[in-house]
Design a protein around this motif. Structure first.
Motif, short mmCIF file in Angstrom:
data_model
loop_
_atom_site.label_atom_id
_atom_site.label_comp_id
_atom_site.label_asym_id
_atom_site.label_seq_id
_atom_site.Cartn_x
_atom_site.Cartn_y
_atom_site.Cartn_z
N VAL A 292 59.31 -12.19 131.71
CA VAL A 292 58.94 -11.62 130.41
C VAL A 292 59.71 -12.34 129.31
N ALA A 293 59.11 -12.34 128.12
CA ALA A 293 59.80 -12.81 126.92
C ALA A 293 59.75 -11.66 125.93
N THR A 294 60.92 -11.25 125.45
CA THR A 294 61.01 -10.10 124.56
C THR A 294 61.68 -10.53 123.26
N TYR A 295 61.03 -10.18 122.14
CA TYR A 295 61.55 -10.53 120.83
C TYR A 295 61.72 -9.25 120.01
N ARG A 296 62.85 -9.16 119.31
CA ARG A 296 63.11 -7.98 118.50
C ARG A 296 63.25 -8.36 117.03
N THR A 297 62.54 -7.61 116.17
CA THR A 297 62.68 -7.74 114.73
C THR A 297 62.89 -6.34 114.18
N GLY A 298 64.14 -5.98 113.97
CA GLY A 298 64.44 -4.62 113.53
C GLY A 298 64.06 -3.62 114.60
N ALA B 16 54.16 -11.24 128.81
CA ALA B 16 54.21 -11.55 130.24
C ALA B 16 52.92 -12.26 130.60
N GLY B 17 52.88 -12.83 131.80
CA GLY B 17 51.67 -13.53 132.19
C GLY B 17 50.45 -12.64 132.24
N SER B 18 50.66 -11.35 132.54
CA SER B 18 49.53 -10.42 132.66
C SER B 18 49.11 -9.80 131.35
N GLY B 19 49.87 -10.03 130.27
CA GLY B 19 49.49 -9.45 129.00
C GLY B 19 50.65 -9.37 128.03
N SER B 20 50.45 -8.64 126.94
CA SER B 20 51.49 -8.52 125.92
C SER B 20 51.41 -7.14 125.28
N LEU C 92 49.98 -4.46 128.52
CA LEU C 92 51.03 -4.26 129.52
C LEU C 92 51.19 -2.77 129.83
N PRO C 93 51.38 -2.39 131.11
CA PRO C 93 51.72 -1.00 131.43
C PRO C 93 52.99 -0.59 130.69
N PHE C 94 53.04 0.68 130.28
CA PHE C 94 54.19 1.13 129.49
C PHE C 94 55.50 0.93 130.25
N ALA C 95 55.48 1.11 131.55
CA ALA C 95 56.71 0.94 132.34
C ALA C 95 57.24 -0.49 132.24
N VAL C 96 56.33 -1.48 132.25
CA VAL C 96 56.76 -2.87 132.12
C VAL C 96 57.33 -3.12 130.73
N THR C 97 56.62 -2.61 129.71
CA THR C 97 57.10 -2.79 128.33
C THR C 97 58.47 -2.15 128.16
N ALA C 98 58.61 -0.91 128.62
CA ALA C 98 59.89 -0.21 128.49
C ALA C 98 60.99 -0.93 129.25
N GLY C 99 60.68 -1.41 130.46
CA GLY C 99 61.67 -2.13 131.25
C GLY C 99 62.13 -3.39 130.55
N ALA C 100 61.19 -4.13 129.94
CA ALA C 100 61.55 -5.35 129.23
C ALA C 100 62.44 -5.04 128.02
N ILE C 101 62.14 -3.94 127.31
CA ILE C 101 62.94 -3.56 126.14
C ILE C 101 64.35 -3.15 126.57
N VAL C 102 64.44 -2.35 127.61
CA VAL C 102 65.76 -1.93 128.11
C VAL C 102 66.58 -3.15 128.53
N ALA C 103 65.95 -4.07 129.26
CA ALA C 103 66.65 -5.27 129.69
C ALA C 103 67.13 -6.08 128.49
N HIS C 104 66.30 -6.17 127.47
CA HIS C 104 66.66 -6.93 126.27
C HIS C 104 67.86 -6.29 125.57
N ILE C 105 67.82 -4.96 125.43
CA ILE C 105 68.91 -4.25 124.76
C ILE C 105 70.21 -4.39 125.53
N VAL C 106 70.16 -4.20 126.84
CA VAL C 106 71.36 -4.27 127.67
C VAL C 106 71.96 -5.68 127.61
#
Length: 674
Positions: free
Chosen positions: A563-569, A576-580, A472-486
């Protein structure tokens, strides 16, 4: 054989095959008994059966290989038959004979057929007499080193050394040149003794660009035989299968019939009854088809049997049970036909980027695509698995997590369905090969059916290189993490408003920064709330608009993403469909003082047993030089020197069990000259 009623089956195996047998038996109104080790007491396959009996122990030698305990469990529970699955005792002639002596039906071939095919050298002599084509080689009983070395010179290099009693890819070595023979022979013999109790080997010419094509055969106690077509199992790593498909691409109808008839001749030669697989090595023929040579016969059901079921519409486990009960084969050869194309992907707990080193751990997340449990349905996706979310992958058994099987009208349709299903497979908590499987199925060689057992090595850049797909492009990964945290913080604030952490301030929102480690790199993502569902995301000099559309739906610069985002610590896994991507949210303060040097220490990469030290204390070694050999999950793993240095101390003895991270030996760096 007179017909015998089977009302209860004890399943002398574990994992997905136990689940599979239990499901088929239930459909036939037959009860099942699971036997399990202490480690597997709460495993999915135990719950799938009607009854369960503990064998105790953890290692196979203390549990699943204990013939006496298994037969005692069958007698105690009133079982009529034992299904051995695959692996463990499934190809053990002594166990088959012991079942018969105890008055139990062994759902497999007679002990005599297992014994005849159990030794590769002896089986090749039988096949030669039956007129089945063989690869040139040495299959004799004499195992003197000088004789084996002389036979190797006669056959010529490259060649293959194989454990005579072997199977499952263990006890096999490719030898490219004369000077490598002794080391590879010793390694092969060690693995053969550990896995099969015999150091005997055979030697064969190594076929260049070989394909691995196997024929599914079935025989009954009335003398009837059929072949249920072929499977191409060429895509392998470490001599073990990764992707299997049926039918074999490019195989002509006449050659298919010829291979099928050869497989039946092999089965008939040993009086085979039940399900079996005759494996052939194949190479391009002058007529544009293939030439084929007998390799071995697996006297059991195979892991990849679901692809045969998909293209024939048959339940091979049901066939096994009916044949074991004395019934004739349900169909004749002219009633069998191929329908469509099927592919199986083996999902394993392993690290493809570290020479496929098996992994252990807890399945924190185990989410699968929509599928039917044991038969192909309308959307052509099936998953066979013996584990469940929250379960553990232990170091004691095979690292396979699940089998993903897809079926389509054409190979192209099956490939598309495989990619979509793998994209929907989410595993967190243990290293796994799902992304690698997507890359392999999408690479040029597999997509175009340019198949041979060296495919993974040949496609190395596409599978392991820096430009490999499905990251995944870093922007997509970062966006998914921010969305998950918020969204997680909003859920918490709904329960406790004083815990709201959205950065609200009088005079405007605050910008928050996250340091995200991905691979060898760490980048900062800065985000600022604009309104309830819009966030400004800054990465380096670039600014993006992140929109929250739901729990798993976001948009980045207007582009919708599921996207599906999972957090462990501190760990985040984004799918995502295009990668992980798997990344770490860095907190330098939380790890202050943890950067002590590890120089001089060499640790075990996973739990296992020391089988050999290849150096002695005081010896000077070069970077990359093999230092020790460990055995874990039924495979040998060589530990190599990470630097030039001197071995100062060996900390364990041969045969010792190590836990993951245990210090194996000490290696001191060479002092550079002033």
């Amino acid at each position: 054989m007179t017909q015998q009623e089977i009302r209860k089956i004890l399943i002398a195996n574990r994992g997905e095959i136990a689940c599979r047998v239990a499901a088929t038996a239930r459909r036939l109104a037959i009860r099942t008994v699971a036997v399990h080790s202490d480690v597997d007491a709460r495993a999915r396959f135990v719950a799938a059966c009607d009854e369960a009996v503990s064998l105790g122990g953890a290692a196979p030698k203390d549990s699943y290989l204990r013939q006496d305990k298994i037969i005692a469990a069958a007698k105690a529970t009133g079982a009529d038959a034992i299904h051995p699955g695959y692996g463990f005792l499934s190809e053990n002639a002594e166990f088959a004979a012991a079942c018969a002596q105890a008055g139990l039906v062994f759902i497999g071939p007679p002990a005599s057929a297992i014994a005849a095919m159990g030794l590769k050298a002896e089986s090749k002599r039988l096949m030669e007499a039956a007129g089945v084509p063989l690869v040139p080689g040495y299959h004799g009983a004499e195992q003197d080193f000088d004789l084996l070395a002389a036979e190797a010179e006669r056959i010529g290099y490259p060649l293959m050394i194989k454990a005579s009693a072997g199977g499952g890819g263990k006890g096999m070595r490719i030898v490219e040149a004369h000077e490598d023979f002794a080391e590879n022979l010793a390694s092969c013999q060690r693995e053969a003794i550990a896995s099969f109790g015999s150091a005997a080997v055979l030697i064969e010419r190594y076929v260049q660009r070989p394909r691995h094509i196997e024929i599914q055969v079935f025989g009954d106690s009335h003398g009837n035989y059929v072949y249920l077509f072929e499977r191409d199992c060429s895509v392998q790593r470490r001599h073990q299968k990764v992707l299997e498909e049926a039918p074999a691409p490019g195989l002509g109808a006449a050659r298919r019939r010829e291979m099928g008839e050869a497989a039946i001749a092999a089965a008939r030669a040993v009086g085979y009854v039940g399900a079996g697989t005759v494996e052939f090595i194949a190479e391009p023929a002058a007529d544009g088809d293939i030439d084929f040579y007998f390799m071995e016969m697996n006297t059991r059901l195979q892991v990849e049997h679901p692809v045969t079921e998909a293209i024939t519409g048959l339940d091979l486990v049901e066939w096994q049970i009916r044949v074991a009960a004395g019934e004739p084969l349900p169909l004749h050869q002219d009633e069998l036909a191929i329908g469509g194309h099927a592919i199986e992907a083996r999902i394993c707990a392993e690290n493809p980027d570290n020479d496929f080193l098996p992994a252990t751990g807890r399945l924190d997340v185990f989410r699968l695509p929509e599928h039917t449990a044991f038969a192909v349905n309308g959307n052509g996706v099936r998953v066979d698995s013996g584990v469940r979310e929250g379960g553990d992958i232990s170091p004691f058994y095979d690292p396979m997590i699940a089998k993903l099987i897809v079926h389509g009208a054409t190979r192209e349709e099956a490939l598309a369905r495989l990619d979509a299903a793998l994209a929907q497979t989410h595993i967190v908590g243990v290293a796994n090969n799902v992304a690698f499987l997507r890359r392999t199925a999408a690479c040029r060689s597999f997509a175009q059916a340019d198949l041979d057992t060296a495919l993974i090595r040949r496609e190395h850049d596409a599978l392991f290189g820096s430009e490999r797909p499905f990251g995944l492009p870093f922007a997509v990964t970062a966006g998914a993490i921010v969305a998950h945290i918020v969204q997680a913080e909003r859920a918490l604030a709904n329960a406790d408003p004083w815990s709201h952490r959205d950065g609200w301030r009088i005079g405007g929102p605050v910008t928050r920064r996250l340091l995200i480690e991905h691979g060898e790199t760490a980048d900062t993502a800065a985000f600022t709330p604009l309104d309830r569902d819009s966030i400004r995301l800054g990465i380096g000099d670039a600014t993006h608009l992140l929109t929250l559309n739901g729990a798993d739906d976001i948009a980045l610069d207007g582009r919708p993403l599921h996207v599906a985002t999972y957090r462990t610590g501190e760990l985040f896994s984004v799918f995502a469909g295009s990668g992980s991507a798997a990344v770490r949210l860095a907190d330098p303060l939380a790890h202050a003082g943890e950067a002590e040097t590890e120089a001089g220490r060499l640790t075990a990469p996973m739990p296992g047993k020391v089988v050999a030290f290849l150096v002695e204390a005081g010896e000077t070694v070069a970077k990359g030089q093999p230092l020790a050999v460990m055995e874990a999950m039924k495979m040998e793993h060589t530990i190599k020197a990470p630097i030039d240095g001197t071995v100062s101390e060996l900390l364990y003895g041969i045969g010792d069990q190590l836990s993951e991270g245990a210090e194996l030996l000490r290696l001191e760096p060479l002092q550079k000259a002033e």
